[in-house]
Design a protein around this motif. Structure first.
Motif, PDB file in Angstrom:
ATOM      1  N   GLU A  21      -5.257   2.583   1.431  1.00  0.00           N
ATOM      2  CA  GLU A  21      -5.666   1.518   2.399  1.00  0.00           C
ATOM      3  C   GLU A  21      -6.137   2.068   3.442  1.00  0.00           C
ATOM      4  O   GLU A  21      -7.009   1.368   4.118  1.00  0.00           O
ATOM      5  N   GLU A  22      -5.794   3.455   3.931  1.00  0.00           N
ATOM      6  CA  GLU A  22      -6.395   3.753   5.251  1.00  0.00           C
ATOM      7  C   GLU A  22      -7.725   4.182   5.175  1.00  0.00           C
ATOM      8  O   GLU A  22      -8.121   5.463   5.134  1.00  0.00           O
TER       9      GLU A  22
ATOM     10  N   HIS B  13       2.621  -6.445   6.446  1.00  0.00           N
ATOM     11  CA  HIS B  13       2.707  -5.166   7.180  1.00  0.00           C
ATOM     12  C   HIS B  13       3.873  -5.260   8.262  1.00  0.00           C
ATOM     13  O   HIS B  13       4.147  -6.117   8.802  1.00  0.00           O
TER      14      HIS B  13
ATOM     15  N   CYS C 139       1.966   4.734   9.170  1.00  0.00           N
ATOM     16  CA  CYS C 139       1.752   3.396   9.286  1.00  0.00           C
ATOM     17  C   CYS C 139       2.875   2.631   8.315  1.00  0.00           C
ATOM     18  O   CYS C 139       2.777   1.424   8.492  1.00  0.00           O
TER      19      CYS C 139
ATOM     20  N   ASP D  89       1.106  -1.099  -0.173  1.00  0.00           N
ATOM     21  CA  ASP D  89       0.072   0.023   0.144  1.00  0.00           C
ATOM     22  C   ASP D  89       0.971   1.170   0.227  1.00  0.00           C
ATOM     23  O   ASP D  89       1.932   1.211   0.337  1.00  0.00           O
TER      24      ASP D  89
ATOM     25  N   HIS E  34       3.661   2.742   5.176  1.00  0.00           N
ATOM     26  CA  HIS E  34       3.432   2.389   3.798  1.00  0.00           C
ATOM     27  C   HIS E  34       4.567   2.874   2.896  1.00  0.00           C
ATOM     28  O   HIS E  34       4.437   2.085   1.965  1.00  0.00           O
TER      29      HIS E  34
END
Ligand SMILES: [Zn+2]
Ligand SMILES: [Zn+2]
Length: 389
Positions: A135-136, A162, A101, A76, A103
């Motif tokens: 993605e979020e 992830h 996050c 992502d 990404h």
């Protein structure tokens, strides 16, 4: 010697790119700069590149040998709408946007794997490198699927990854079964007949009906769902009437909330049961209930065969000491599920080592740990060699 060492210049290049992406975060469906960098580098590495799938999504396709199997590896690309407080040299240059996050790291690790596999081959078949937007919570996975992903890029397996602060550096947790919850929302509008507050018998009271419903809805998890299956139903919003008119019973009451589950069956149960309770209560009061359940993100559930394959890939190419086969499921969601619920999938956690102070996901002090780039690249290459070796 295992496969998780990267050439110094390659690692320096990927690290520099990761920090560049970190400094230039882009929100969901706005990843124009990021996706252009990704597409450009994939083309330079000799991959077939499809731009603009699901908005800003990019797919890089690499074929080798005569194998007719195809798989997808997904990263992502989006950042979060939040401020950054790390004070790092590569901190966000876009106020109110932050890669909190990791990404940026996911994008770079998958790109590094595409470049490595394009250079070295060592497999027979087709790999689709999927760089997903949004993605979020903005539905980038669903957008790519709606844009015909599976028609244009038929695959037999899907893999996702992830980063995980706190899990030992370079450790891969590949665990069969539920990993992340579904995240859905629901709304009920109770439609009664408003009346004078002193004369409730002249109307049909939607406020009391909503109150009964709010108590009753919690019996779904307590009385209808298998006690060994996790599930959450929460009412999170309630709207009716006016505090400036405390002698008026309103016509309508709106209630809304969230529903979470780790299995498709429980998810279906929740959708059906919330509506049934709403309509049942409404019927008891002689009113009606409009019910809407919105499926936002399916649960991420790792299939058995793909999980075993991912575990074997880690054992063979990174070493047994880098593998964990147990790890707690998360109450968060990830729309990798849009791929992983359509073909057998496996979503793994990559250990980033100790966190920075307050450096958990979605914290203003988070930063992706570049030391885990070689492990991420190695994992992706290992999966391809296991799947298409
Ligand atoms: Zn996140
Ligand atoms: Zn994330």
């Amino acid at each position: 010697m295992k496969d998780h060492t990267l050439d110094d210049t390659v690692l320096a290049d990927l690290t520099a790119l990761r920090r560049d992406l970190h400094a230039h975060p882009e929100l969901g469906f706005e990843e124009h700069r990021t996706s252009e960098i990704v597409a450009h580098r994939l083309e330079a590495a000799g991959l077939e590149v499809t731009r603009g799938l699901g908005g800003t999504g990019v797919v890089g396709t690499l074929r080798r040998g005569t194998g007719n199997r195809a798989i997808l590896l997904r990263a992502d690309m989006d950042a979060l709408a939040m401020p950054e407080a790390t004070s790092l040299p590569h901190a966000s240059r876009s106020p109110g946007k932050m890669h909190a996050c990791g990404h940026d790291g996911h994008t770079v690790m998958l790109l590094g794997a595409a470049e490595a596999l394009a250079a070295t081959g060592g497999f027979s078949g087709t790999v689709h490198f999927v760089f997903q937007p949004a993605e979020e919570g903005r539905g980038g996975g669903a957008a790519m699927v709606a844009d015909g992903f599976f028609d244009r890029f038929p695959v037999e397996a899907a893999y996702g990854l992830h980063n995980m602060p706190g899990l030992d550096l370079g450790m891969i947790a590949a665990v069969e079964g539920p990993q992340l919850a579904s995240s859905d929302s629901w709304k009920v509008v109770f439609r009664g007949i408003g009346s004078h507050g002193a004369k409730p018998h002249q109307g049909r009271d939607a406020v009391t009906a909503a109150g009964i419903f709010l108590g009753q809805v919690h019996s779904i998890v307590a009385r209808e769902i298998d006690p060994l299956q996790p599930a959450v139903v929460s009412a999170c919003a309630l709207q009716a009437g006016d505090f400036a008119a405390l002698n008026v019973i309103p016509d309508t009451v709106r209630v809304g909330g969230t529903a979470r589950a780790y299995s498709p069956e429980v998810r279906n149960q929740l959708e059906e049961a919330i509506g049934r309770h709403a309509r049942g209560v409404a019927a008891g009061f002689g009113i009606v209930a409009d019910y809407h359940f919105t499926r936002r993100i399916p649960p991420v559930v790792n299939a058995s065969a793909t999980t075993v394959l991912a575990q074997n890939a880690v054992r063979k190419h990174l070493g047994e000491t880098h593998l964990r086969t147990t790890f707690p499921a998360s109450t968060a969601g990830d729309d990798f599920a849009e791929f992983g619920c359509r073909v057998p999938g496996c979503y793994v956690w990559l250990g980033m080592g100790e966190t920075r102070p307050n450096g958990q996901h979605h914290n203003t002090n988070y930063d992706f740990n570049d030391a885990c780039i070689p492990y991420g690249v190695a994992f992706w290459c290992a999966v391809v060699r296991e799947e298409l070796g």
